[in-house]
Design a protein around this motif. Structure first.
Motif, PDB file in Angstrom:
ATOM      1  N   ASP A 249      39.545  -4.623   7.250  1.00  0.00           N
ATOM      2  CA  ASP A 249      40.146  -4.344   5.946  1.00  0.00           C
ATOM      3  C   ASP A 249      39.080  -4.447   4.850  1.00  0.00           C
ATOM      4  O   ASP A 249      39.209  -3.963   3.916  1.00  0.00           O
ATOM      5  CB  ASP A 249      41.077  -5.447   5.611  1.00  0.00           C
ATOM      6  N   ARG A 250      38.100  -5.577   4.754  1.00  0.00           N
ATOM      7  CA  ARG A 250      37.195  -5.732   3.881  1.00  0.00           C
ATOM      8  C   ARG A 250      36.158  -4.504   3.690  1.00  0.00           C
ATOM      9  O   ARG A 250      35.776  -4.130   2.815  1.00  0.00           O
ATOM     10  CB  ARG A 250      36.319  -6.945   4.134  1.00  0.00           C
ATOM     11  N   LEU A 251      35.584  -4.049   4.886  1.00  0.00           N
ATOM     12  CA  LEU A 251      34.915  -2.758   5.077  1.00  0.00           C
ATOM     13  C   LEU A 251      35.369  -1.486   4.592  1.00  0.00           C
ATOM     14  O   LEU A 251      34.809  -0.642   3.829  1.00  0.00           O
ATOM     15  CB  LEU A 251      34.338  -2.702   6.765  1.00  0.00           C
ATOM     16  N   LEU A 252      36.727  -1.474   4.889  1.00  0.00           N
ATOM     17  CA  LEU A 252      37.538  -0.345   4.240  1.00  0.00           C
ATOM     18  C   LEU A 252      37.538  -0.356   2.532  1.00  0.00           C
ATOM     19  O   LEU A 252      37.629   0.678   2.039  1.00  0.00           O
ATOM     20  CB  LEU A 252      38.977  -0.296   4.919  1.00  0.00           C
ATOM     21  N   ALA A 253      37.685  -1.502   2.241  1.00  0.00           N
ATOM     22  CA  ALA A 253      37.772  -1.500   0.764  1.00  0.00           C
ATOM     23  C   ALA A 253      36.491  -1.362   0.071  1.00  0.00           C
ATOM     24  O   ALA A 253      36.333  -1.218  -1.127  1.00  0.00           O
ATOM     25  CB  ALA A 253      38.400  -3.050   0.401  1.00  0.00           C
ATOM     26  N   LEU A 254      35.328  -1.381   0.947  1.00  0.00           N
ATOM     27  CA  LEU A 254      33.997  -1.192   0.358  1.00  0.00           C
ATOM     28  C   LEU A 254      33.858   0.253   0.291  1.00  0.00           C
ATOM     29  O   LEU A 254      33.510   0.828   1.468  1.00  0.00           O
ATOM     30  CB  LEU A 254      32.825  -2.079   1.315  1.00  0.00           C
ATOM     31  N   ASN A 255      33.638   0.852  -0.938  1.00  0.00           N
ATOM     32  CA  ASN A 255      33.343   2.282  -1.132  1.00  0.00           C
ATOM     33  C   ASN A 255      31.761   2.536  -1.257  1.00  0.00           C
ATOM     34  O   ASN A 255      31.180   2.100  -1.989  1.00  0.00           O
ATOM     35  CB  ASN A 255      34.039   2.705  -2.214  1.00  0.00           C
ATOM     36  N   LEU A 256      31.297   3.160  -0.250  1.00  0.00           N
ATOM     37  CA  LEU A 256      30.249   3.873   0.073  1.00  0.00           C
ATOM     38  C   LEU A 256      29.781   5.206  -0.183  1.00  0.00           C
ATOM     39  O   LEU A 256      28.854   5.809   0.393  1.00  0.00           O
ATOM     40  CB  LEU A 256      29.132   3.278   1.215  1.00  0.00           C
ATOM     41  N   SER A 257      30.867   5.874  -0.773  1.00  0.00           N
ATOM     42  CA  SER A 257      30.852   7.452  -0.672  1.00  0.00           C
ATOM     43  C   SER A 257      29.847   8.026  -1.600  1.00  0.00           C
ATOM     44  O   SER A 257      29.206   8.946  -1.277  1.00  0.00           O
ATOM     45  CB  SER A 257      32.268   8.045  -1.350  1.00  0.00           C
ATOM     46  N   TRP A 258      29.078   7.021  -2.355  1.00  0.00           N
ATOM     47  CA  TRP A 258      28.078   7.437  -3.250  1.00  0.00           C
ATOM     48  C   TRP A 258      26.609   7.523  -2.718  1.00  0.00           C
ATOM     49  O   TRP A 258      25.710   8.018  -3.057  1.00  0.00           O
ATOM     50  CB  TRP A 258      28.127   6.582  -4.456  1.00  0.00           C
ATOM     51  N   ALA A 259      26.758   6.896  -1.643  1.00  0.00           N
ATOM     52  CA  ALA A 259      25.500   6.639  -0.761  1.00  0.00           C
ATOM     53  C   ALA A 259      24.675   8.051  -0.161  1.00  0.00           C
ATOM     54  O   ALA A 259      23.628   8.339  -0.599  1.00  0.00           O
ATOM     55  CB  ALA A 259      25.590   6.081   0.370  1.00  0.00           C
ATOM     56  N   GLN A 260      25.394   8.905   0.068  1.00  0.00           N
ATOM     57  CA  GLN A 260      24.980  10.257   0.545  1.00  0.00           C
ATOM     58  C   GLN A 260      24.187  11.028  -0.996  1.00  0.00           C
ATOM     59  O   GLN A 260      23.358  11.745  -0.589  1.00  0.00           O
ATOM     60  CB  GLN A 260      25.919  11.107   1.222  1.00  0.00           C
ATOM     61  N   GLU A 261      25.183  11.100  -1.785  1.00  0.00           N
ATOM     62  CA  GLU A 261      24.428  11.717  -3.047  1.00  0.00           C
ATOM     63  C   GLU A 261      23.324  11.218  -3.527  1.00  0.00           C
ATOM     64  O   GLU A 261      22.396  11.837  -3.994  1.00  0.00           O
ATOM     65  CB  GLU A 261      25.846  11.658  -4.181  1.00  0.00           C
ATOM     66  N   LEU A 262      23.203   9.800  -3.676  1.00  0.00           N
ATOM     67  CA  LEU A 262      22.219   9.034  -3.976  1.00  0.00           C
ATOM     68  C   LEU A 262      20.908   9.141  -3.228  1.00  0.00           C
ATOM     69  O   LEU A 262      19.856   9.530  -3.880  1.00  0.00           O
ATOM     70  CB  LEU A 262      22.308   7.277  -4.229  1.00  0.00           C
ATOM     71  N   CYS A 263      20.890   9.364  -1.936  1.00  0.00           N
ATOM     72  CA  CYS A 263      20.088   9.544  -1.169  1.00  0.00           C
ATOM     73  C   CYS A 263      19.418  11.139  -1.193  1.00  0.00           C
ATOM     74  O   CYS A 263      18.220  11.266  -0.985  1.00  0.00           O
ATOM     75  CB  CYS A 263      20.515   9.499   0.493  1.00  0.00           C
ATOM     76  N   ILE A 264      20.333  12.065  -1.263  1.00  0.00           N
ATOM     77  CA  ILE A 264      19.790  13.466  -1.623  1.00  0.00           C
ATOM     78  C   ILE A 264      19.028  13.499  -2.823  1.00  0.00           C
ATOM     79  O   ILE A 264      17.955  13.961  -3.071  1.00  0.00           O
ATOM     80  CB  ILE A 264      21.223  14.297  -1.762  1.00  0.00           C
ATOM     81  N   TYR A 265      19.391  12.830  -4.030  1.00  0.00           N
ATOM     82  CA  TYR A 265      18.645  12.730  -5.144  1.00  0.00           C
ATOM     83  C   TYR A 265      17.205  12.086  -5.256  1.00  0.00           C
ATOM     84  O   TYR A 265      16.336  12.627  -5.387  1.00  0.00           O
ATOM     85  CB  TYR A 265      19.249  11.915  -6.257  1.00  0.00           C
ATOM     86  N   MET A 266      17.278  11.055  -4.140  1.00  0.00           N
ATOM     87  CA  MET A 266      16.271  10.181  -3.913  1.00  0.00           C
ATOM     88  C   MET A 266      15.272  11.084  -3.201  1.00  0.00           C
ATOM     89  O   MET A 266      13.941  11.028  -3.411  1.00  0.00           O
ATOM     90  CB  MET A 266      16.525   8.828  -3.368  1.00  0.00           C
ATOM     91  N   PHE A 267      15.472  11.917  -2.174  1.00  0.00           N
ATOM     92  CA  PHE A 267      14.623  12.854  -1.357  1.00  0.00           C
ATOM     93  C   PHE A 267      14.312  13.816  -2.102  1.00  0.00           C
ATOM     94  O   PHE A 267      12.934  14.358  -2.090  1.00  0.00           O
ATOM     95  CB  PHE A 267      15.432  13.260  -0.027  1.00  0.00           C
ATOM     96  N   VAL A 268      15.011  14.214  -3.324  1.00  0.00           N
ATOM     97  CA  VAL A 268      14.400  15.580  -3.993  1.00  0.00           C
ATOM     98  C   VAL A 268      13.415  14.850  -4.877  1.00  0.00           C
ATOM     99  O   VAL A 268      12.179  15.414  -5.039  1.00  0.00           O
ATOM    100  CB  VAL A 268      15.588  16.027  -4.956  1.00  0.00           C
ATOM    101  N   TRP A 269      13.421  13.647  -5.520  1.00  0.00           N
ATOM    102  CA  TRP A 269      12.435  12.987  -6.273  1.00  0.00           C
ATOM    103  C   TRP A 269      11.132  12.846  -5.257  1.00  0.00           C
ATOM    104  O   TRP A 269      10.045  13.073  -5.771  1.00  0.00           O
ATOM    105  CB  TRP A 269      13.135  11.820  -7.034  1.00  0.00           C
ATOM    106  N   MET A 270      11.390  12.257  -4.392  1.00  0.00           N
ATOM    107  CA  MET A 270      10.503  11.921  -3.258  1.00  0.00           C
ATOM    108  C   MET A 270       9.602  13.408  -3.022  1.00  0.00           C
ATOM    109  O   MET A 270       8.256  13.298  -2.856  1.00  0.00           O
ATOM    110  CB  MET A 270      10.951  11.195  -2.043  1.00  0.00           C
ATOM    111  N   ALA A 271      10.244  14.299  -2.833  1.00  0.00           N
ATOM    112  CA  ALA A 271       9.440  15.569  -2.353  1.00  0.00           C
ATOM    113  C   ALA A 271       8.598  16.013  -3.475  1.00  0.00           C
ATOM    114  O   ALA A 271       7.693  16.381  -3.258  1.00  0.00           O
ATOM    115  CB  ALA A 271      10.908  16.482  -2.046  1.00  0.00           C
ATOM    116  N   LYS A 272       9.183  15.924  -4.622  1.00  0.00           N
ATOM    117  CA  LYS A 272       8.409  16.547  -5.894  1.00  0.00           C
ATOM    118  C   LYS A 272       7.111  15.534  -6.044  1.00  0.00           C
ATOM    119  O   LYS A 272       6.277  16.103  -6.175  1.00  0.00           O
ATOM    120  CB  LYS A 272       9.399  16.412  -7.179  1.00  0.00           C
ATOM    121  N   PHE A 273       7.279  14.463  -5.939  1.00  0.00           N
ATOM    122  CA  PHE A 273       6.036  13.421  -6.228  1.00  0.00           C
ATOM    123  C   PHE A 273       5.278  13.526  -5.003  1.00  0.00           C
ATOM    124  O   PHE A 273       3.923  13.360  -4.999  1.00  0.00           O
ATOM    125  CB  PHE A 273       6.451  12.120  -6.447  1.00  0.00           C
TER     126      PHE A 273
END
Length: 211
Positions: A43-67
């Motif tokens: 129940d505690r894990l289901l209440a923890l929302n990590l839906s933003w993780a994929q989007e954040l990682c995509i943006y981080m990889f874009v920045w990493m690729a440019k630098f």
């Protein structure tokens, strides 16, 4: 000043890569752990929302690729086909190399200029990312910043090649922190010809002592 820029570039790439790896690992573990029927914990894990993780990682990889692309220009790790150019004489080869470097600087400079204009335009809107809801101009800022740094690296390498005639070369077999073994550090070992254990020689062989 260049040393500070070099270290800052490396730290940004390492930080983005390490952070993205940790976030992806946590998100994957969370996804699978929520399917384990453990009372209370599930129940505690289901209440923890990590839906933003994929989007954040995509943006981080874009920045990493440019630098990372700018880092690749500085260290010479980009793949290049130079079989034909290396067959030319020193002067003609230098002309082609400088042309390629300046063309790269021109291209990345144009991308940086257009990217800056795009970021300026989008900064005056209310557009945000879907999950993180951060302003979209922060995400797209990687384009002008990374391309500007890459343009600078092209010009830096071109100037260095013009002065010294040498291009940055990356040794793929080199490991950072491991010293290269010199020839003088190798201890010579005498090799005895035809050295075989006695037991593997057939009985009656002229080199056996117990024949």
């Amino acid at each position: 000043m260049l040393k500070v820029l070099d270290h800052l570039e490396e730290w940004i790439i390492a930080l983005l890569m390490g952070s993205a790896t940790v976030i992806i690992f946590v998100a994957v573990v969370h996804r699978y752990a929520t399917g384990i029927p453990i009372p209370g914990l599930q129940d505690r894990l289901l209440a923890l929302n990590l839906s933003w993780a994929q989007e954040l990682c995509i943006y981080m990889f874009v920045w990493m690729a440019k630098f990372g692309a700018a880092y690749g220009v500085r260290t010479g790790i980009h793949v290049g086909v130079d079989v034909f150019i290396n067959q030319l004489g020193p002067r003609k080869r230098a002309v082609f190399v400088l042309f390629g470097l300046l063309a790269g600087a021109l291209f990345t400079g144009i991308v940086a200029s257009m990217g800056a204009h795009f970021v300026w335009e989008i900064a005056h809107t209310d557009q945000v990312s879907p999950d993180l809801e951060v302003p979209a101009w922060i995400v797209y800022l990687a384009i002008p910043l990374g391309s500007s740094l890459m343009c600078f690296r092209f010009l830096q390498v071109a100037w260095s090649f013009f002065r010294t005639g040498e291009l940055p070369h990356h040794d793929h077999g080199h490991v950072e922190g491991v010293e290269k073994v010199e020839d003088v550090d190798i201890i010579p070992v005498a090799v005895v010809p035809d050295l075989h254990p006695k037991e593997v020689l057939p009985k009656g062989h002229p080199r056996r002592e117990d024949k």
